[in-house]
Design a protein around this motif. Structure first.
Motif, PDB file in Angstrom:
ATOM      1  N   VAL A  86       0.893  -1.165   0.044  1.00 47.90           N
ATOM      2  CA  VAL A  86      -0.116   0.051   0.089  1.00 47.90           C
ATOM      3  C   VAL A  86       0.814   1.281  -0.041  1.00 47.90           C
ATOM      4  CG1 VAL A  86      -1.570   1.394   1.631  1.00 47.90           C
ATOM      5  CG2 VAL A  86      -1.899  -1.349   1.060  1.00 47.90           C
ATOM      6  N   GLU A  87       1.934   1.201   0.922  1.00 49.02           N
ATOM      7  CA  GLU A  87       2.831   2.385   0.823  1.00 49.02           C
ATOM      8  C   GLU A  87       3.560   2.464  -0.265  1.00 49.02           C
ATOM      9  OE1 GLU A  87       5.330   2.106   4.412  1.00 49.02           O
ATOM     10  OE2 GLU A  87       6.883   3.295   3.313  1.00 49.02           O
ATOM     11  N   GLU A  88       3.989   1.421  -0.959  1.00 47.54           N
ATOM     12  CA  GLU A  88       4.821   1.359  -2.243  1.00 47.54           C
ATOM     13  C   GLU A  88       3.838   2.066  -3.481  1.00 47.54           C
ATOM     14  OE1 GLU A  88       5.821  -2.648  -3.493  1.00 47.54           O
ATOM     15  OE2 GLU A  88       6.027  -1.975  -5.443  1.00 47.54           O
ATOM     16  N   LEU A  89       2.456   2.018  -3.366  1.00 47.66           N
ATOM     17  CA  LEU A  89       1.544   2.584  -4.195  1.00 47.66           C
ATOM     18  C   LEU A  89       1.281   3.870  -3.940  1.00 47.66           C
ATOM     19  CD1 LEU A  89      -0.591  -0.544  -5.025  1.00 47.66           C
ATOM     20  CD2 LEU A  89       0.918   0.396  -6.547  1.00 47.66           C
ATOM     21  N   GLY A  90       1.614   4.181  -2.837  1.00 42.64           N
ATOM     22  CA  GLY A  90       1.422   5.688  -2.145  1.00 42.64           C
ATOM     23  C   GLY A  90      -0.321   5.964  -2.090  1.00 42.64           C
ATOM     24  N   LEU A  91      -0.830   4.748  -1.260  1.00 38.54           N
ATOM     25  CA  LEU A  91      -2.221   5.027  -1.154  1.00 38.54           C
ATOM     26  C   LEU A  91      -2.095   5.088   0.366  1.00 38.54           C
ATOM     27  CD1 LEU A  91      -3.597   1.886  -3.142  1.00 38.54           C
ATOM     28  CD2 LEU A  91      -3.481   4.256  -3.725  1.00 38.54           C
ATOM     29  N   GLU A 101      -3.062  -4.283  -7.582  1.00 38.51           N
ATOM     30  CA  GLU A 101      -2.977  -2.682  -7.304  1.00 38.51           C
ATOM     31  C   GLU A 101      -4.415  -2.049  -7.488  1.00 38.51           C
ATOM     32  OE1 GLU A 101      -0.200  -0.566  -9.502  1.00 38.51           O
ATOM     33  OE2 GLU A 101      -1.405   1.165  -9.519  1.00 38.51           O
ATOM     34  N   LEU A 102      -5.318  -2.630  -8.585  1.00 39.98           N
ATOM     35  CA  LEU A 102      -6.480  -2.005  -8.707  1.00 39.98           C
ATOM     36  C   LEU A 102      -7.347  -2.203  -7.531  1.00 39.98           C
ATOM     37  CD1 LEU A 102      -7.254  -2.707 -12.513  1.00 39.98           C
ATOM     38  CD2 LEU A 102      -6.385  -0.773 -11.468  1.00 39.98           C
ATOM     39  N   LEU A 103      -7.182  -3.607  -7.047  1.00 38.33           N
ATOM     40  CA  LEU A 103      -8.200  -3.887  -5.900  1.00 38.33           C
ATOM     41  C   LEU A 103      -7.557  -2.971  -4.669  1.00 38.33           C
ATOM     42  CD1 LEU A 103      -8.955  -7.422  -4.774  1.00 38.33           C
ATOM     43  CD2 LEU A 103      -7.741  -6.105  -3.070  1.00 38.33           C
ATOM     44  N   LEU A 104      -6.440  -2.718  -4.446  1.00 38.72           N
ATOM     45  CA  LEU A 104      -6.246  -1.985  -3.248  1.00 38.72           C
ATOM     46  C   LEU A 104      -6.359  -0.580  -3.673  1.00 38.72           C
ATOM     47  CD1 LEU A 104      -2.376  -3.318  -2.573  1.00 38.72           C
ATOM     48  CD2 LEU A 104      -4.361  -3.690  -1.373  1.00 38.72           C
ATOM     49  N   ARG A 105      -6.406  -0.016  -4.844  1.00 42.93           N
ATOM     50  CA  ARG A 105      -6.764   1.301  -4.995  1.00 42.93           C
ATOM     51  C   ARG A 105      -8.178   1.370  -4.749  1.00 42.93           C
ATOM     52  NH1 ARG A 105      -3.469   4.920  -7.821  1.00 42.93           N
ATOM     53  NH2 ARG A 105      -1.455   3.962  -8.526  1.00 42.93           N
ATOM     54  N   ARG A 106      -8.964   0.342  -5.221  1.00 39.35           N
ATOM     55  CA  ARG A 106     -10.534   0.521  -4.841  1.00 39.35           C
ATOM     56  C   ARG A 106     -10.758   0.540  -3.437  1.00 39.35           C
ATOM     57  NH1 ARG A 106     -11.002  -3.211  -9.042  1.00 39.35           N
ATOM     58  NH2 ARG A 106     -12.047  -2.281 -10.962  1.00 39.35           N
ATOM     59  N   ALA A 107      -9.800  -0.039  -2.818  1.00 41.22           N
ATOM     60  CA  ALA A 107     -10.180  -0.203  -1.244  1.00 41.22           C
ATOM     61  C   ALA A 107      -9.837   1.037  -0.502  1.00 41.22           C
ATOM     62  CB  ALA A 107      -9.217  -1.306  -0.530  1.00 41.22           C
ATOM     63  N   SER A 108      -9.120   1.833  -1.206  1.00 46.11           N
ATOM     64  CA  SER A 108      -8.865   3.501  -0.711  1.00 46.11           C
ATOM     65  C   SER A 108      -9.897   4.332  -1.072  1.00 46.11           C
ATOM     66  CB  SER A 108      -7.696   3.878  -1.094  1.00 46.11           C
ATOM     67  OG  SER A 108      -7.480   4.082  -2.328  1.00 46.11           O
ATOM     68  N   GLY A 109     -10.836   3.952  -1.762  1.00 46.22           N
ATOM     69  CA  GLY A 109     -12.194   4.645  -2.095  1.00 46.22           C
ATOM     70  C   GLY A 109     -12.229   4.933  -3.529  1.00 46.22           C
ATOM     71  N   TRP A 110     -11.113   4.648  -4.392  1.00 48.69           N
ATOM     72  CA  TRP A 110     -11.183   5.139  -5.665  1.00 48.69           C
ATOM     73  C   TRP A 110     -11.926   4.110  -6.422  1.00 48.69           C
ATOM     74  CZ3 TRP A 110      -8.988   2.000  -9.597  1.00 48.69           C
ATOM     75  CH2 TRP A 110      -8.764   2.323 -10.667  1.00 48.69           C
ATOM     76  N   GLU A 157      -7.209  11.734 -14.432  1.00 50.07           N
ATOM     77  CA  GLU A 157      -8.814  11.280 -14.032  1.00 50.07           C
ATOM     78  C   GLU A 157      -8.851  10.405 -12.802  1.00 50.07           C
ATOM     79  OE1 GLU A 157     -11.612  10.157 -17.188  1.00 50.07           O
ATOM     80  OE2 GLU A 157     -10.069  10.985 -18.519  1.00 50.07           O
ATOM     81  N   ALA A 158      -7.632   9.742 -13.056  1.00 52.93           N
ATOM     82  CA  ALA A 158      -7.805   8.448 -11.981  1.00 52.93           C
ATOM     83  C   ALA A 158      -7.618   9.394 -10.358  1.00 52.93           C
ATOM     84  CB  ALA A 158      -6.682   7.692 -12.152  1.00 52.93           C
ATOM     85  N   GLU A 159      -6.732  10.217 -10.398  1.00 51.20           N
ATOM     86  CA  GLU A 159      -6.811  10.627  -8.983  1.00 51.20           C
ATOM     87  C   GLU A 159      -7.594  11.819  -8.724  1.00 51.20           C
ATOM     88  OE1 GLU A 159      -2.349  11.213  -9.246  1.00 51.20           O
ATOM     89  OE2 GLU A 159      -1.793   8.936  -9.110  1.00 51.20           O
TER      90      GLU A 159
END
Ligand SMILES: [Zn+2]
Length: 560
Positions: free
Chosen positions: A370-375, A407-416, A556-558
């Motif tokens: 998660v940290e590596e992805l900056g989430l 990565e997409l799963l983790l991004r989604r978990a952060s609300g994205w 757009e993603a961010e």
């Protein structure tokens, strides 16, 4: 080590050697890297390059900064002739020198009457490389000529090319095998080439059977007794091609031939993607320009894409798994002391540390990812993700090999939530028609209905299978909204049927590898229905590409 002591004159200086210094010659300051992907490397099974491909591979090698690029054998096939004809106008080399390959004159033919030598001159390069038999048995059995004629063929061919103003590299074929049986003849071939003006004597281990300890002794002897540069060319049949190259350099060789990614027939040539960083980072010897070492991983992957061979994740230095760390046990130790688990800093070769997450992994591994992805995920959210991962892996997902989907799963978990496009429906039709010619003609057609930027788009495309048809239809539907997708494409597609052992029947796991030319990501889909599983993997593949596609995709993603 035999053949030479520390009293023999050497080029270069010693770098940081601590033991046995009396035994070894000083390490050279620099080694010329000679890439033969376009000639020897293209002997690999399944590797076939068009002239355009060859030009693009050469550009990448030049971008990396190798000293020489062997472009092919102009006398042997029309494709290589076309390559050398087009190269002067279409190839702008800034670092590398292009080399044409050929052989010595045939037995009993004058050099000026020899077709191969004439083609070499016509190739119009500054340098050429010619191969000569340097083993007695190959001369008498394969060439069926006398040893004296073989020496004359070597010397006269080099002299002829020198008379035409060319720099000549001399590949002594089967040198190591020949040396074992009749060293006098093998060394005589080298002498003939040297006296005729060869720039470099290249000792070839043509069947790849040599071992580092014998290489060291033989190369040291040649380096001590000959005035010109000594080079080496190793095949990997014993798994020692890179080790042999290093051993040869330690014994005084200053020209190393090989192929990026170790391409080549049978088990391949010496892998320059490993030889270069070994020489540069471990022995402190100049190979490619130091500030270009970080191009190694991107160039390796780019060339893998050009030659259409999926990169090996376990390839040293440049593989996707080269700096991947699994399991929770030592993840916190890695964070404290990276060098304990990583033999070089991954970014020095353009690669990166990756924490692999699996059902075995603990909370700390996931937290690093998660940290590596900056989430930003709090401990509660992290706990929910862990539960989700466990459930999905139980259903047949395998996130360890699907970094893109993870990565997409983790991004989604952060609300994205991705909103590049919204799927309304898709349909796939597979047809099989037996035609008059008696051949089956399977055809797959996919229709995709999506909403993109508020518009409803319906697109239909054909393909040679469901993934191909869906991919084409989806690209037709959203391609004009996301032009960046033109540079993103699927490179591999793997299907595995899993027996979950729960009495619900088999499920299908689909993995898709996708690249934008620089990096490769893997996405996953699991379903009892292969088309549904394929769609999931394809959807993630495209979304991941858009998330990482520079300003337009990323912003757009961010935003949300
Ligand atoms: Zn070879």
């Amino acid at each position: 080590m035999s053949g030479s002591g520390s009293s023999a004159p050497r080029r270069g200086h010693r770098h940081g050697q601590t033991s046995h210094a009396f035994d070894f010659p000083a390490l050279p300051e620099a080694v010329d890297i000679f890439d033969t992907t376009l000639r020897d490397g293209s002997q690999q099974e399944g590797l076939s390059l068009t002239v355009d491909d060859k030009l693009r591979v050469a550009e990448q090698l030049d971008h990396l900064g190798v000293t020489f690029i062997e472009g092919g054998w102009p006398g042997a096939n029309p494709k290589d002739e076309e390559f050398f004809a087009r190269a002067p106008a279409e190839l702008r080399l800034s670092t590398a020198t292009l080399v044409a390959f050929g052989s010595t004159r045939r037995a009993g033919v004058r050099p000026e009457d020899d077709e191969v030598l004439r083609h070499l001159v016509k190739a119009n390069t500054e340098a050429v490389c010619i191969v000569a038999k340097a083993s007695e048995v190959h001369v008498t059995d394969a060439l069926r000529t006398s040893l004296d004629e073989a020496l004359a063929m070597a010397g006269e061919s080099v002299a002829f090319l020198r008379d035409h103003g060319l720099r000549v590299f001399f590949d002594a074929e089967h040198f190591f095998d020949g040396y074992r049986v009749n060293p006098e003849f093998s060394l005589g071939v080298l002498r003939a080439a040297e006296e005729a003006g060869a720039e470099t004597l290249v000792l070839c281990d043509t069947n790849g059977g040599a071992m580092p300890h014998e290489v060291e002794g033989i190369v040291a002897g040649v380096v001590a007794d000959y005035g010109c540069q000594v080079g080496v060319h190793f095949h990997n049949d014993s798994g020692c091609a890179v080790a042999n190259s290093i051993a040869a350099v330690r014994a005084g060789a200053t020209h190393v031939q090989g192929c990026i990614n170790g391409y080549g027939e049978r088990t391949g040539n010496a892998d320059l993607s490993a030889a270069i960083p070994n020489l540069s980072l471990k022995l402190n010897i100049r190979t490619i320009p130091a500030d270009r070492l970080e191009r190694l991983t991107p160039v390796s992957h780019h060339i893998a894409e050009l030659v259409n061979i999926a990169p090996n994740p376990q390839q040293p230095y440049v593989g996707a798994a080269s700096f991947a760390h699994k399991a929770g046990l030592h993840t916190s130790a890695i964070a404290r002391r990276r060098d304990a688990y990583e033999h070089v800093p991954p970014d020095s070769v353009g690669n990166g540390t990756r924490f692999v997450v699996s059902e075995m992994a603990g909370r700390s591994t996931l937290a690093f990812k998660v940290e590596e992805l900056g989430l930003d995920l709090d401990s509660e959210a992290l706990g929910r993700v862990l539960e989700t991962l466990k459930t999905l892996e139980h259903r047949g997902y395998h996130f360890e090999v699907a970094d893109g989907s993870l990565e997409l799963l983790l991004r989604r978990a952060s609300g994205w939530e991705p909103d590049f496009f919204e799927l309304e429906s898709f349909r796939v039709i597979a047809d099989h028609a037996d035609e008059a010619d008696g051949q089956g003609h399977p055809m797959t057609e996919a229709t995709v209905k999506v909403r993109v930027h508020g518009d409803r788009v319906v697109a239909t495309a054909e393909g040679n299978g469901p993934v191909n048809a869906l991919d084409s239809a989806l690209r037709q539907a959203i391609g004009s909204s996301y032009p960046v997708l033109a540079g993103v494409h699927l490179v591999d597609y793997r299907v595995r049927v899993l027996d979950t052992g729960r009495g619900t029947g088999a499920v299908t796991r689909v993995l898709i590898d996708t690249t934008d030319g620089e990096v490769v990501w893997t996405t996953i889909g699991v379903s009892e229905n292969i088309i549904e599983a394929s769609w999931q993997a394809l959807f993630d593949s495209i979304v991941y590409g858009l998330v990482h596609a520079g300003p337009e995709g990323r912003s757009e993603a961010e935003e949300r």
